[in-house]
Design a protein around this motif. Sequence first.
Motif, PDB file in Angstrom:
ATOM      1  N   LEU A 172       0.845  -1.236  -0.029  1.00  0.00           N
ATOM      2  CA  LEU A 172      -0.204   0.086  -0.061  1.00  0.00           C
ATOM      3  C   LEU A 172       0.783   1.188  -0.125  1.00  0.00           C
ATOM      4  CD1 LEU A 172      -2.760   1.459   0.400  1.00  0.00           C
ATOM      5  CD2 LEU A 172      -2.612   1.382   2.889  1.00  0.00           C
ATOM      6  N   ILE A 173       0.546   2.134  -1.097  1.00  0.00           N
ATOM      7  CA  ILE A 173       1.421   3.496  -0.934  1.00  0.00           C
ATOM      8  C   ILE A 173       0.374   4.530  -0.670  1.00  0.00           C
ATOM      9  CG2 ILE A 173       2.678   5.115  -2.406  1.00  0.00           C
ATOM     10  CD1 ILE A 173       2.256   1.550  -3.814  1.00  0.00           C
ATOM     11  N   VAL A 174       0.778   5.202   0.484  1.00  0.00           N
ATOM     12  CA  VAL A 174      -0.132   6.345   1.048  1.00  0.00           C
ATOM     13  C   VAL A 174       0.465   7.724   0.523  1.00  0.00           C
ATOM     14  CG1 VAL A 174      -0.967   7.333   2.771  1.00  0.00           C
ATOM     15  CG2 VAL A 174      -0.622   4.839   3.054  1.00  0.00           C
ATOM     16  N   SER A 175      -0.480   8.525  -0.121  1.00  0.00           N
ATOM     17  CA  SER A 175       0.193   9.935  -0.270  1.00  0.00           C
ATOM     18  C   SER A 175      -0.441  10.799   0.770  1.00  0.00           C
ATOM     19  CB  SER A 175      -0.631  10.403  -1.642  1.00  0.00           C
ATOM     20  OG  SER A 175      -0.306  11.557  -1.885  1.00  0.00           O
ATOM     21  N   SER A 176       0.299  11.341   1.438  1.00  0.00           N
ATOM     22  CA  SER A 176       0.016  12.323   2.440  1.00  0.00           C
ATOM     23  C   SER A 176       0.618  13.722   2.102  1.00  0.00           C
ATOM     24  CB  SER A 176       0.700  12.061   3.962  1.00  0.00           C
ATOM     25  OG  SER A 176       0.839  13.214   4.680  1.00  0.00           O
ATOM     26  N   ALA A 177      -0.548  14.559   2.020  1.00  0.00           N
ATOM     27  CA  ALA A 177      -0.159  16.127   1.507  1.00  0.00           C
ATOM     28  C   ALA A 177       1.188  16.779   2.214  1.00  0.00           C
ATOM     29  CB  ALA A 177      -1.469  16.994   1.635  1.00  0.00           C
ATOM     30  N   VAL A 178       1.225  16.487   3.587  1.00  0.00           N
ATOM     31  CA  VAL A 178       2.215  16.967   4.175  1.00  0.00           C
ATOM     32  C   VAL A 178       3.045  15.827   4.841  1.00  0.00           C
ATOM     33  CG1 VAL A 178       1.236  19.193   4.673  1.00  0.00           C
ATOM     34  CG2 VAL A 178       1.059  17.296   6.209  1.00  0.00           C
ATOM     35  N   PRO A 179       4.562  15.949   5.006  1.00  0.00           N
ATOM     36  CA  PRO A 179       5.167  14.802   5.561  1.00  0.00           C
ATOM     37  C   PRO A 179       4.903  14.361   6.982  1.00  0.00           C
ATOM     38  CG  PRO A 179       6.673  16.495   4.535  1.00  0.00           C
ATOM     39  CD  PRO A 179       5.026  17.225   4.800  1.00  0.00           C
ATOM     40  N   PHE A 180       5.024  12.975   7.286  1.00  0.00           N
ATOM     41  CA  PHE A 180       4.865  12.525   8.522  1.00  0.00           C
ATOM     42  C   PHE A 180       6.017  12.615   9.323  1.00  0.00           C
ATOM     43  CE2 PHE A 180       1.104  10.092   6.933  1.00  0.00           C
ATOM     44  CZ  PHE A 180       0.222  10.317   7.865  1.00  0.00           C
ATOM     45  N   ILE A 181       7.154  12.451   8.502  1.00  0.00           N
ATOM     46  CA  ILE A 181       8.412  12.722   8.988  1.00  0.00           C
ATOM     47  C   ILE A 181       9.290  13.744   8.307  1.00  0.00           C
ATOM     48  CG2 ILE A 181      10.904  11.672   9.350  1.00  0.00           C
ATOM     49  CD1 ILE A 181       9.670   8.864   8.929  1.00  0.00           C
ATOM     50  N   TYR A 182       9.702  15.022   9.265  1.00  0.00           N
ATOM     51  CA  TYR A 182      10.216  15.963   8.872  1.00  0.00           C
ATOM     52  C   TYR A 182      10.879  16.779   9.892  1.00  0.00           C
ATOM     53  CZ  TYR A 182      11.277  19.812   5.527  1.00  0.00           C
ATOM     54  OH  TYR A 182      11.953  20.714   4.566  1.00  0.00           O
ATOM     55  N   PRO A 183      12.071  17.353   9.548  1.00  0.00           N
ATOM     56  CA  PRO A 183      12.790  17.912  10.943  1.00  0.00           C
ATOM     57  C   PRO A 183      11.875  18.947  11.543  1.00  0.00           C
ATOM     58  CG  PRO A 183      14.182  17.855   9.063  1.00  0.00           C
ATOM     59  CD  PRO A 183      13.112  17.427   8.482  1.00  0.00           C
ATOM     60  N   GLU A 184      11.922  18.920  12.815  1.00  0.00           N
ATOM     61  CA  GLU A 184      11.161  20.094  13.646  1.00  0.00           C
ATOM     62  C   GLU A 184      12.246  21.189  14.039  1.00  0.00           C
ATOM     63  OE1 GLU A 184       8.301  20.071  17.378  1.00  0.00           O
ATOM     64  OE2 GLU A 184       9.141  18.235  16.720  1.00  0.00           O
ATOM     65  N   VAL A 185      11.817  22.394  13.918  1.00  0.00           N
ATOM     66  CA  VAL A 185      12.373  23.620  14.625  1.00  0.00           C
ATOM     67  C   VAL A 185      11.519  24.078  15.862  1.00  0.00           C
ATOM     68  CG1 VAL A 185      13.091  26.042  14.131  1.00  0.00           C
ATOM     69  CG2 VAL A 185      12.904  24.219  12.084  1.00  0.00           C
ATOM     70  N   PRO A 186      12.212  23.502  16.978  1.00  0.00           N
ATOM     71  CA  PRO A 186      11.314  23.433  17.964  1.00  0.00           C
ATOM     72  C   PRO A 186      10.684  24.880  18.474  1.00  0.00           C
ATOM     73  CG  PRO A 186      13.345  22.426  18.476  1.00  0.00           C
ATOM     74  CD  PRO A 186      13.674  23.096  17.155  1.00  0.00           C
ATOM     75  N   THR A 187      11.325  25.943  18.271  1.00  0.00           N
ATOM     76  CA  THR A 187      10.722  27.202  18.840  1.00  0.00           C
ATOM     77  C   THR A 187       9.926  27.853  17.604  1.00  0.00           C
ATOM     78  OG1 THR A 187      12.636  28.292  17.984  1.00  0.00           O
ATOM     79  CG2 THR A 187      12.831  27.665  20.222  1.00  0.00           C
TER      80      THR A 187
END
Length: 624
Positions: free
Chosen positions: A376-391
């Motif tokens: 199953l290939i899922v297309s997510s409009a925004v990434p589930f995994i992406y670097p987070e800028v905490p502030t």
Amino acid sequence: MMSKQGKNNPAAGPFLRFAGYDPSRKTDNYRVSCLYVRFEDLGAGAPNKGHQPAIKPMQNGNDAAPMQNGNGTAHVEVSSTTGAESKHNLPVLSYGEAQTKVKPILLDEWKGWHFYRFDMALTCQETEHKVAYCVEDPSVKTPRQHCFYVPPSRGDWHWAYYSCNGFHEPEPAMKYKGVQPLWRDLMSRHQQQPLQLGVGGGDQLYNDDLWRVPSLKKWCAYKDREERNKQPFSQEMINEVNDCYLALYLRHWMQPVFRDALASIPQMCTWDDHDIWDGWGSYHERLTNTPVFQGCYKTARKFYALFQLHTTPERAAEDGFFGSSGWCQLTCLGPKHALLLPDMRSERTQQQIVSADTWKMIEERVMALPASVEHLIVSSAVPFIYPEVPTAIPVARCFNKIGLNCFSCMTVVRESRLDPGIFNAFGTVDLLDDLLDSWNADVHQEERRTTIEMFQRLAERRRLRVSILAGDVHSGCASSFASAQEIPAEEDPRMMVHVTSSAIGNAPPPDALVNLLNRAAKRSNLNEETVQDFFQLSSDPADKIRGTRNWCEITSSIGDPNRKDSSVTFELRFEVVKDGIVNANPKITTYTVKAPPLRPKQSLSCKQEVDEGQIIPELTGQEA
């Protein structure tokens, strides 16, 4: 405005959409629809009066290649002077030796513009084959032939994924030579090895110009926000908003090269905010629920349904779209693969991305997929995994609070020489909606975790591999979820390859931001059982997030039909820009990652012992 434009350019199209594949059927198992948009002057003596366009697929037509130098060959040449009668009273679709008549379905009409859909049911054969077709229209002097390719019944599927196919402003569009450079690369690959499907992961066009129409500018100019929010969606707004969306779609869909792809590669698209307007779904409910916002959204939804889904809000359920109030899509890509496009905009609020009811529907439908489906290939409009800028989010929220309660904040911004565009047309911080759009936003973390756990649960129960595609962020990267335990990837139902491909058109982020993202791209935990990590795109350890335009070429492999072999190969194709010079026909560098099939069931309850350094080679990726 639209009537005048219509008389000069009475037709647009054809535009193809992949409508699904049914592995349980031996014939008519591959469905494609074709959208044809035509202006019909219903006045006396009008050349289009009483005629409907007809579509006629033909085998082995004169179009020798999917592309002719990328010069926009896949569009209908139109004339406003011809009054020639069509030689065929009924639309005709001829395929091979059979003769099947296809009548157009009139989906909708706005100020003389008529939206016609033609449905084609074809049969996948032993090998890939070409289908040529032609739209016959009495207003077109010389109708052109086009073609698309039907994948084999028991073979690999070759397809493309892209996102962010436009620009916020004209300046970057000029600097980066529009969306055409990477579409030329895509069409070049199509010419070398036909692409049987194009998947648009969101932001297929940028409709942000909506808020420049006169009636909406007046609405935005209200100083008293409570008074503004009470204003009705007036008839003037209805007219201007409909005109605006129609004009934006026609202008964008008929761009050179891109229209070639729409006429020769069946598309399957889902939307993101810019298909509506920037940030839709992440504004405060007080603003979202105003009559004007709701009126504009419903109009955006109507034209999204017409141009991208080839349906209408009234017939969407009949055409196979599902969700609590959104339009999710799920179909098979051959016997062993399936593609899921959740609708991540229709039900979005500041508190949720997709409703719990819709996630339940998705889980039930995936469980009900044919037993042959292994990936199953899922297309997510925004990434589930992406670097987070905490502030970032707390700072934006602070600015937003000041902006909402203190009009003098703009004076502070001007005096401090901060970008005055920090606030959008609605008086809220422009950056905040982008941050709240992210799965990394605090308010979405729980939904993110439970969604990934749902896909892991489906993987284990159905013994299928789950892989994820995502867009939105104007950069490319590859990453994965995996079990915290040392389990070989081919035996790990928690292992999900996650490929982010964005943007095929829009400008990349600044180098400083890309550097910051690369420093933040580190291994972390989703929960106690699952880790997430990024792949290096080259020998450079800091090359995990690449800020250049890109698209993703995909091969869904069927391998030996008698054994479990349903791997998917993702190849990110990055534009090469040297010294700030963008080429119309760019050089490309690639990175490849392969998601293996899920092998026979392996218990996750006991610790796995493997040799040190044991890695499934396909997951390391490679740069070409």
